[in-house]
Write a protein that holds these residues in place. Structure first.
Motif, PDB file in Angstrom:
ATOM      1  N   THR A  71       1.337  -0.849  -4.711  1.00 54.49           N
ATOM      2  CA  THR A  71       0.190   0.033  -4.485  1.00 54.49           C
ATOM      3  C   THR A  71      -1.012  -0.346  -5.342  1.00 54.49           C
ATOM      4  O   THR A  71      -1.962   0.419  -5.444  1.00 54.49           O
ATOM      5  CB  THR A  71       0.570   1.503  -4.765  1.00 54.49           C
ATOM      6  OG1 THR A  71       1.002   1.627  -6.128  1.00 54.49           O
ATOM      7  CG2 THR A  71       1.673   1.968  -3.842  1.00 54.49           C
TER       8      THR A  71
ATOM      9  N   ALA B 253       3.842   2.179  -8.965  1.00 62.25           N
ATOM     10  CA  ALA B 253       3.671   3.301  -8.045  1.00 62.25           C
ATOM     11  C   ALA B 253       4.079   4.632  -8.651  1.00 62.25           C
ATOM     12  O   ALA B 253       3.666   5.692  -8.183  1.00 62.25           O
ATOM     13  CB  ALA B 253       4.469   3.050  -6.759  1.00 62.25           C
TER      14      ALA B 253
ATOM     15  N   GLN C  50       0.925   5.732  -1.430  1.00 58.72           N
ATOM     16  CA  GLN C  50       0.531   6.687  -2.452  1.00 58.72           C
ATOM     17  C   GLN C  50       1.110   6.310  -3.812  1.00 58.72           C
ATOM     18  O   GLN C  50       2.183   5.708  -3.901  1.00 58.72           O
ATOM     19  CB  GLN C  50       0.990   8.089  -2.063  1.00 58.72           C
ATOM     20  CG  GLN C  50       0.278   8.651  -0.844  1.00 58.72           C
ATOM     21  CD  GLN C  50      -1.223   8.759  -1.054  1.00 58.72           C
ATOM     22  OE1 GLN C  50      -1.683   9.278  -2.074  1.00 58.72           O
ATOM     23  NE2 GLN C  50      -1.987   8.249  -0.108  1.00 58.72           N
ATOM     24  N   GLN C  51       0.399   6.738  -4.855  1.00 60.08           N
ATOM     25  CA  GLN C  51       0.907   6.566  -6.207  1.00 60.08           C
ATOM     26  C   GLN C  51       1.502   7.884  -6.697  1.00 60.08           C
ATOM     27  O   GLN C  51       1.396   8.920  -6.054  1.00 60.08           O
ATOM     28  CB  GLN C  51      -0.205   6.091  -7.130  1.00 60.08           C
ATOM     29  CG  GLN C  51      -0.667   4.677  -6.801  1.00 60.08           C
ATOM     30  CD  GLN C  51      -1.632   4.157  -7.833  1.00 60.08           C
ATOM     31  OE1 GLN C  51      -2.725   4.669  -7.988  1.00 60.08           O
ATOM     32  NE2 GLN C  51      -1.216   3.124  -8.549  1.00 60.08           N
TER      33      GLN C  51
ATOM     34  N   GLN D 230      -6.453   0.046  -5.368  1.00 63.99           N
ATOM     35  CA  GLN D 230      -5.182   0.755  -5.348  1.00 63.99           C
ATOM     36  C   GLN D 230      -4.935   1.375  -3.975  1.00 63.99           C
ATOM     37  O   GLN D 230      -5.869   1.709  -3.241  1.00 63.99           O
ATOM     38  CB  GLN D 230      -5.169   1.848  -6.415  1.00 63.99           C
ATOM     39  CG  GLN D 230      -5.104   1.313  -7.830  1.00 63.99           C
ATOM     40  CD  GLN D 230      -5.022   2.437  -8.846  1.00 63.99           C
ATOM     41  OE1 GLN D 230      -5.955   3.192  -9.022  1.00 63.99           O
ATOM     42  NE2 GLN D 230      -3.884   2.542  -9.512  1.00 63.99           N
ATOM     43  N   ARG D 231      -3.648   1.498  -3.645  1.00 61.77           N
ATOM     44  CA  ARG D 231      -3.155   2.182  -2.448  1.00 61.77           C
ATOM     45  C   ARG D 231      -3.396   1.430  -1.143  1.00 61.77           C
ATOM     46  O   ARG D 231      -2.829   1.775  -0.131  1.00 61.77           O
ATOM     47  CB  ARG D 231      -3.730   3.599  -2.349  1.00 61.77           C
ATOM     48  CG  ARG D 231      -3.325   4.504  -3.501  1.00 61.77           C
ATOM     49  CD  ARG D 231      -3.870   5.909  -3.329  1.00 61.77           C
ATOM     50  NE  ARG D 231      -5.311   5.955  -3.441  1.00 61.77           N
ATOM     51  CZ  ARG D 231      -5.976   5.997  -4.592  1.00 61.77           C
ATOM     52  NH1 ARG D 231      -5.312   6.017  -5.738  1.00 61.77           N
ATOM     53  NH2 ARG D 231      -7.286   6.045  -4.616  1.00 61.77           N
TER      54      ARG D 231
ATOM     55  N   GLY E 155       0.802  -1.211   0.000  1.00 64.50           N
ATOM     56  CA  GLY E 155       0.000   0.000   0.000  1.00 64.50           C
ATOM     57  C   GLY E 155       0.839   1.267   0.000  1.00 64.50           C
ATOM     58  O   GLY E 155       2.064   1.236   0.125  1.00 64.50           O
TER      59      GLY E 155
END
Length: 502
Positions: free
Chosen positions: A430, A398, A219-220, A448-449, A217
């Motif tokens: 992510t 990511a 941020q992208q 996602q994330r 997990g």
């Protein structure tokens, strides 16, 4: 079908954009066929080669600039240049294709052939935004087990151009002989689809593998310069710590780039992985970036997937062979760095040389395609031909915001599963992390994330599909033969270039 001079370019550009909108994340698979039909109408039945080239470039530009929008986040100049070059491929295909009735055969072959070129040239190819990716959710996807993405691409072009030819001739009635090539093209499409329904798909071995795929997990839109490697490692260790000991569990699977070390063996990160493997009593397959000092003394890195046993032994390793241009190496670095210092942010990866497979301590073989490699059918095929009973795709998206790359990668994973008749497991730091069945269905997928572990028992499979046995080569030759026949048959009457000597 008569069109105003300015309408043709607009229609060709819109046709390409329509093809792009069939792709994930927008993805509605029939739009690929609609886009090709519109392109065929824009070309008409007998345009000049120069006009064909112009319209072909506009078609390719509408397709590539939209479908490859992810590339902006990697390199803006590279995006502008690459999309223009790949549009140029379709300009060339349109220019060399015959006009008249045999265009219904020649155009599909030419445009599918230049897509095959795009999959391998330049810089090893950029096989994203492909017809195959768009079709994976539709009823034509099974064709991939017959001839991979190249045959699937030809099929979409053949169907679209044949329909366009018949539509044009309904507007201007012609003798049935002029419609024969288009009808033959539709018959060929029906035949290939029919064959795909009975083509071999591989068979279960009777054994299974229970895999826990770990997503740490975060941020992208971040890079290794933004987020320390230790943070990524910590997140995946935290997620792995939530896995309860289970006698049925066989493997814990970590994504690409989850550890960055000078040397993995004997390192602190290796000790932490061993601790979790010992707690669970199963091996952990982990993606790592490891420094390499080359013969000339320069510092580079390798991108690898290794298997670590509960006693800390590294029993198998695969180093990524296909590197991402402008992401893991910079073509013509010496020239480009004179123009911009931005290339200093891109390291230089050393390409691996070993076959695309890792082996578990209990003997199961897994075809291993790291990140970018999943877009190339030949990588997964290589591992399966070496006896792999399932496929893993450790990846790291990511760096990209949005979902263009991530959704196209899941679609590519689905294609690789269909082509080889194997289960495929994809793991990303992510997202997306997913399990894909041999018929291309996504059985489980993360968001996602999120920090999450998804676990599933998959069946191990053996046997080859036709694509696994044959690869791309025979189908590329067939496309070129079709194009040559169409050009020969479509020559203008009395064309002296095709006459024998006196």
């Amino acid at each position: 079908m008569p069109l105003a001079p300015l309408a043709r370019p607009a229609l060709a550009l819109g046709a390409g954009a329509t093809v792009a909108l069939a792709l994930p994340p927008w993805g509605f698979w029939p739009l690929s066929i609609v886009g090709v039909v519109l392109f065929g109408i824009a070309l008409g039945s007998a345009p000049s080669p120069r006009d064909c080239a112009r319209l072909g470039w506009l078609f390719g530009a509408g397709w590539m600039y939209l479908g490859m929008g992810w590339m902006v986040q990697l390199t803006v100049p590279g995006y502008l240049i690459a999309a223009a070059i790949f549009a140029g491929f379709h300009a060339a295909a349109a220019a060399v294709s015959p006009s008249g009735p045999w265009s219904a055969i020649g155009r599909p072959a030419a445009h599918a052939a230049v897509e095959a070129v795009r999959f391998s040239f330049p810089f090893g190819g950029v096989p994203l935004a492909s017809m195959g990716i768009a079709q994976v959710s539709g009823p034509l996807a099974g064709v991939a087990r017959v001839g991979g993405v190249i045959v699937l691409t030809w099929l979409v072009f053949q169907l679209g151009f044949a329909i366009a030819a018949l539509v044009d001739r309904r507007a201007a009635p012609a003798p049935w002989q002029r419609e024969a090539p288009a009808v033959a093209g539709l018959v060929a499409v029906a035949f290939v689809i029919g064959v795909s329904t009975v083509a071999p798909t591989g068979t279960p071995t009777g054994d299974t593998l229970r895999i826990a795929a770990v997503q740490g997990g975060g941020q992208q839109g971040t890079s290794a310069l933004d987020v320390p490697s230790s943070v990524v490692t910590e997140r995946h260790l935290e997620a792995t710590a939530t896995i309860a000991a289970d006698p049925d569990l066989d493997l814990v699977f970590w994504p690409e780039n989850t550890m960055d070390v000078d040397r993995f063996e004997g390192s602190q990160p290796a000790a932490l992985i061993t601790e979790q493997a010992a707690r669970l009593g199963v091996p952990i397959s982990v993606g790592l970036t490891e420094d390499v000092i080359t013969d000339d003394g320069s510092r580079r890195f390798t991108n690898a997937q290794v298997v670590v046993t509960p006693d800390g032994e590294i029993t198998s390793r695969y180093d990524k062979v296909r590197r991402v241009p402008f992401g893991e190496y910079v073509p013509f670095r010496g020239v480009i760095e004179r123009i911009t210092s931005a290339v200093d942010r891109v390291g230089e990866a050393v390409a691996g040389t070993d076959p695309a497979v890792i082996e578990l301590p209990t003997g199961e073989r897994l075809a291993t395609v790291i990140s970018w490699e999943v877009f190339f059918g030949g990588r997964a095929r290589e591992g399966v031909k070496l006896g792999a009973e399932a496929i893993i795709n450790p990846t790291n998206g990511a760096s990209y915001t949005g979902t263009i790359v991530q959704t196209q990668q899941v679609a590519s994973s689905r294609l690789r599963a269909i082509e080889t008749g194997r289960w495929l497991v994809q793991a990303a730091p992510t997202g997306f992390t997913a399990f894909v069945s041999p018929d291309g269905e996504v059985a489980q997928r993360s968001s996602q994330r999120d920090q999450i572990v998804i676990t599933r028992t998959i069946e191990l499979r053996t046997g080859n599909t036709w694509y696994t046995s044959l690869g791309d080569g025979p189908f590329i030759v067939a496309l070129l033969a079709l194009l040559a026949i169409a050009i020969w048959r479509g020559r203008p009457p009395g064309d002296v270039r095709f006459r024998r000597g006196p």
